[in-house]
Design an enzyme around this catalytic site. Sequence first.
Site, PDB file in Angstrom:
ATOM      1  N   PHE A 151       0.817  -1.226   0.000  1.00 15.78           N
ATOM      2  CA  PHE A 151       0.000   0.000   0.000  1.00 15.78           C
ATOM      3  C   PHE A 151       0.844   1.266   0.000  1.00 15.78           C
ATOM      4  CE2 PHE A 151       0.944  -0.052   4.549  1.00 15.78           C
ATOM      5  CZ  PHE A 151       1.093   1.292   4.814  1.00 15.78           C
ATOM      6  N   LYS A 175      -1.388  -7.454  -9.210  1.00 19.59           N
ATOM      7  CA  LYS A 175      -2.338  -7.483  -8.077  1.00 19.59           C
ATOM      8  C   LYS A 175      -1.939  -6.338  -7.162  1.00 19.59           C
ATOM      9  CE  LYS A 175      -3.038  -8.450  -4.245  1.00 19.59           C
ATOM     10  NZ  LYS A 175      -3.397  -7.398  -3.251  1.00 19.59           N
ATOM     11  N   GLU A 178      -4.946  -3.871  -2.038  1.00 22.75           N
ATOM     12  CA  GLU A 178      -6.396  -3.674  -1.952  1.00 22.75           C
ATOM     13  C   GLU A 178      -6.736  -2.449  -1.103  1.00 22.75           C
ATOM     14  OE1 GLU A 178      -4.520  -5.778  -0.509  1.00 22.75           O
ATOM     15  OE2 GLU A 178      -5.329  -6.607   1.357  1.00 22.75           O
ATOM     16  N   SER A 228       5.477  -6.923   3.205  1.00 24.70           N
ATOM     17  CA  SER A 228       6.054  -7.256   4.509  1.00 24.70           C
ATOM     18  C   SER A 228       6.864  -8.552   4.438  1.00 24.70           C
ATOM     19  CB  SER A 228       4.939  -7.412   5.540  1.00 24.70           C
ATOM     20  OG  SER A 228       4.111  -8.495   5.169  1.00 24.70           O
ATOM     21  N   CYS A 283       9.445   1.846   3.253  1.00 27.11           N
ATOM     22  CA  CYS A 283      10.323   0.722   3.590  1.00 27.11           C
ATOM     23  C   CYS A 283      11.734   1.210   3.831  1.00 27.11           C
ATOM     24  CB  CYS A 283      10.311  -0.315   2.475  1.00 27.11           C
ATOM     25  SG  CYS A 283      11.140   0.247   1.000  1.00 27.11           S
ATOM     26  N   GLU A 382       8.961  -3.849  12.902  1.00 28.97           N
ATOM     27  CA  GLU A 382       8.914  -2.716  11.977  1.00 28.97           C
ATOM     28  C   GLU A 382       7.641  -1.952  12.331  1.00 28.97           C
ATOM     29  OE1 GLU A 382       8.072  -3.691   7.864  1.00 28.97           O
ATOM     30  OE2 GLU A 382       9.137  -1.914   7.153  1.00 28.97           O
TER      31      GLU A 382
HETATM   32  P1  NAD Z   1       1.675  -6.620   3.081  1.00 25.72           P
HETATM   33  O1  NAD Z   1       2.710  -7.666   3.117  1.00 25.72           O
HETATM   34  O2  NAD Z   1       0.618  -6.626   4.124  1.00 25.72           O
HETATM   35  O3  NAD Z   1       0.916  -6.641   1.678  1.00 25.72           O
HETATM   36  C1  NAD Z   1       1.619  -6.731   0.463  1.00 25.72           C
HETATM   37  C2  NAD Z   1       0.757  -7.460  -0.552  1.00 25.72           C
HETATM   38  O4  NAD Z   1       0.519  -8.781  -0.092  1.00 25.72           O
HETATM   39  C3  NAD Z   1      -0.599  -6.814  -0.770  1.00 25.72           C
HETATM   40  O5  NAD Z   1      -0.876  -6.810  -2.153  1.00 25.72           O
HETATM   41  C4  NAD Z   1      -1.547  -7.709  -0.002  1.00 25.72           C
HETATM   42  O6  NAD Z   1      -2.811  -7.803  -0.598  1.00 25.72           O
HETATM   43  C5  NAD Z   1      -0.880  -9.061  -0.044  1.00 25.72           C
HETATM   44  N1  NAD Z   1      -1.139  -9.857   1.177  1.00 25.72           N
HETATM   45  C6  NAD Z   1      -1.455  -9.392   2.413  1.00 25.72           C
HETATM   46  N2  NAD Z   1      -1.610 -10.422   3.276  1.00 25.72           N
HETATM   47  C7  NAD Z   1      -1.387 -11.550   2.575  1.00 25.72           C
HETATM   48  C8  NAD Z   1      -1.372 -12.939   2.917  1.00 25.72           C
HETATM   49  N3  NAD Z   1      -1.631 -13.354   4.155  1.00 25.72           N
HETATM   50  N4  NAD Z   1      -1.084 -13.827   1.946  1.00 25.72           N
HETATM   51  C9  NAD Z   1      -0.804 -13.430   0.696  1.00 25.72           C
HETATM   52  N5  NAD Z   1      -0.811 -12.125   0.321  1.00 25.72           N
HETATM   53  C10 NAD Z   1      -1.092 -11.197   1.239  1.00 25.72           C
HETATM   54  O7  NAD Z   1       2.460  -5.213   3.069  1.00 25.72           O
HETATM   55  P2  NAD Z   1       1.850  -3.755   3.170  1.00 25.72           P
HETATM   56  O8  NAD Z   1       1.379  -3.527   4.565  1.00 25.72           O
HETATM   57  O9  NAD Z   1       0.928  -3.480   2.045  1.00 25.72           O
HETATM   58  O10 NAD Z   1       3.169  -2.880   2.900  1.00 25.72           O
HETATM   59  C11 NAD Z   1       4.072  -2.525   3.901  1.00 25.72           C
HETATM   60  C12 NAD Z   1       5.262  -3.459   3.961  1.00 25.72           C
HETATM   61  O11 NAD Z   1       5.912  -3.499   2.701  1.00 25.72           O
HETATM   62  C13 NAD Z   1       6.323  -3.029   4.948  1.00 25.72           C
HETATM   63  O12 NAD Z   1       6.828  -4.155   5.616  1.00 25.72           O
HETATM   64  C14 NAD Z   1       7.399  -2.410   4.084  1.00 25.72           C
HETATM   65  O13 NAD Z   1       8.695  -2.414   4.648  1.00 25.72           O
HETATM   66  C15 NAD Z   1       7.316  -3.291   2.889  1.00 25.72           C
HETATM   67  N6  NAD Z   1       7.894  -2.653   1.716  1.00 25.72           N
HETATM   68  C16 NAD Z   1       9.100  -3.101   1.270  1.00 25.72           C
HETATM   69  C17 NAD Z   1       9.712  -2.487   0.187  1.00 25.72           C
HETATM   70  C18 NAD Z   1      11.051  -2.963  -0.317  1.00 25.72           C
HETATM   71  O14 NAD Z   1      11.414  -2.619  -1.410  1.00 25.72           O
HETATM   72  N7  NAD Z   1      11.804  -3.727   0.455  1.00 25.72           N
HETATM   73  C19 NAD Z   1       9.072  -1.422  -0.461  1.00 25.72           C
HETATM   74  C20 NAD Z   1       7.826  -1.004   0.015  1.00 25.72           C
HETATM   75  C21 NAD Z   1       7.247  -1.636   1.099  1.00 25.72           C
END
Ligand code: NAD
Length: 497
Positions: A151, A175, A178, A228, A283, A382
Amino acid sequence: MHVPTVKLLIGGEFVESASETWRDVINPATQEVLARVPLATPEEVDAAVAAAKRAFLSWKKTPIGTRARIFLKYQQLIREHMQALAALLTAEQGKTLADAEGDIFRGLEVVEHAAGIGHLQLGEYAENVAGSVDTYTVLQPLGVCAGITPFNFPAMIPLWMFPMAIATGNTFVLKPSEQDPMVTMRLVELALEAGIPPGVLNVVHGAAEVVDALCDHPDIKALSFVGSTRVGTHVYQRASLAGKRVQCMMGAKNHAIVLPDANRAQTLSQLTGAAFGAAGQRCMALSVAILVGEARTWIPELVDKARALQVGPGRDNPDLGPLISCAARERVTGLIAQGVAEGATLELDGRTVSVPGHEQGNFVGPTIFSGVRPQMEIYRQEIFGPVLCLMEADTLEEAIALVNANPNGNGTALFTQSGAAARQFQEEIDVGQVGINVPIPVPVPLFSFTGSRASKLGDLGPYGKQVVLFYTQTKTVTSRWFDDDAGSGRVNTTISL
Ligand code: NAD
């Protein structure tokens, strides 16, 4: 009141999902429902992959120049629509308008890079590897690739993925998060307007089930994930088990090390911006600062700087906007309470911030803890909010050891005027993105984004040279052309050329 629905994109058509499960897209500054987004059905995921598979047959043969020109047009369209895109991004994500433009711009740079695909996807050639035998490589697209995005950068991260995948000759199923899919969809509309043919780019919405379906789908060859560590690790394992090439860019706990010889005013400004900008939801946010030696006396000045930051709705361009959701706000304020309970010193408490006229917004103000120790929950997790943890060390070596002992290795920065210290830091630190007097060292697309340890799984990172290898299969061709009049035609049964 009429609430618009977010469409799927399948085979070039924006279609309404038949799903019975939907969730609201909410403005985090006001709680206004902006749209409803479906969690796509398994049939819809299959249809998107099938459309991408069909489109691959012709797209992979599309000339380099035709592919490149689409991205030239696309970058122009993004520039023309920058302000409207930023306003949409701010409405659904919460970050300030200035930061929203930055989010789009960092993605736009990747689109510009994709326009240079002719130079990026070149193979190699060696003449006379044996007598009259030549060997060369071609970098061929893989087929259908998929991307799953978080997000916090709803413009930049989708643009890390599909432009490079498509420019290299693949087709794509995206994808988006959401939580804020609207600006991503607007960028997708502009991509079609730029000339991406039907089926080459497809979008499905959803959460865990849709992601799992993409991990398992036998027709998807490669999968890029950003999000994450918990989810990324699951995605990496599940998709790898299904035989896919996978890259997962994941969570972080980014440390700054501040040496006492650093430029004080510059360092404190940079640290404040990198800890609290985008409400800490980057991130690459600097969420820990290790103050070395005399730098520990800088805390009052840092607190004053952080206290002066303005919190408000992103469209007013304050210093920081709200957190993405009520749940995120609860999580962050809960962790702040836990930090107090565990004995860290709360130098600045953002839980009490008030934003007149926006009492419902998910706001948390800049928060600073000092005396943080590695076993505390505020250090172990985090936080992904505007919370800076201050720690202390007597030497650079001690500070480096602390950073390297943390499981995450996404970004880090050293503040110093000493070249020798900077060189030691750069050599010894086990972190992907290293900044020297640069607080958020996200590489431009001439290079690739990377990460160490728990922050990344998979060998190759997004954008830059690495992603060209990620989205292609290297094929080596070894060839010999016979001159009709030369050679005996004798059968050779030994292993040689
Ligand atoms: P998230 O992991 O909750 O969601 C990421 C994606 O995974 C979304 O599209 C979501 O729909 C999907 N998802 C969520 N739960 C899931 C599950 N149980 N099974 C399968 N798919 C699932 O992450 P977020 O909260 O949207 O974003 C923040 C995180 O992203 C932070 O940890 C941040 O550090 C990380 N991030 C990392 C980078 C990088 O380049 N290293 C860049 C941006 C964000």
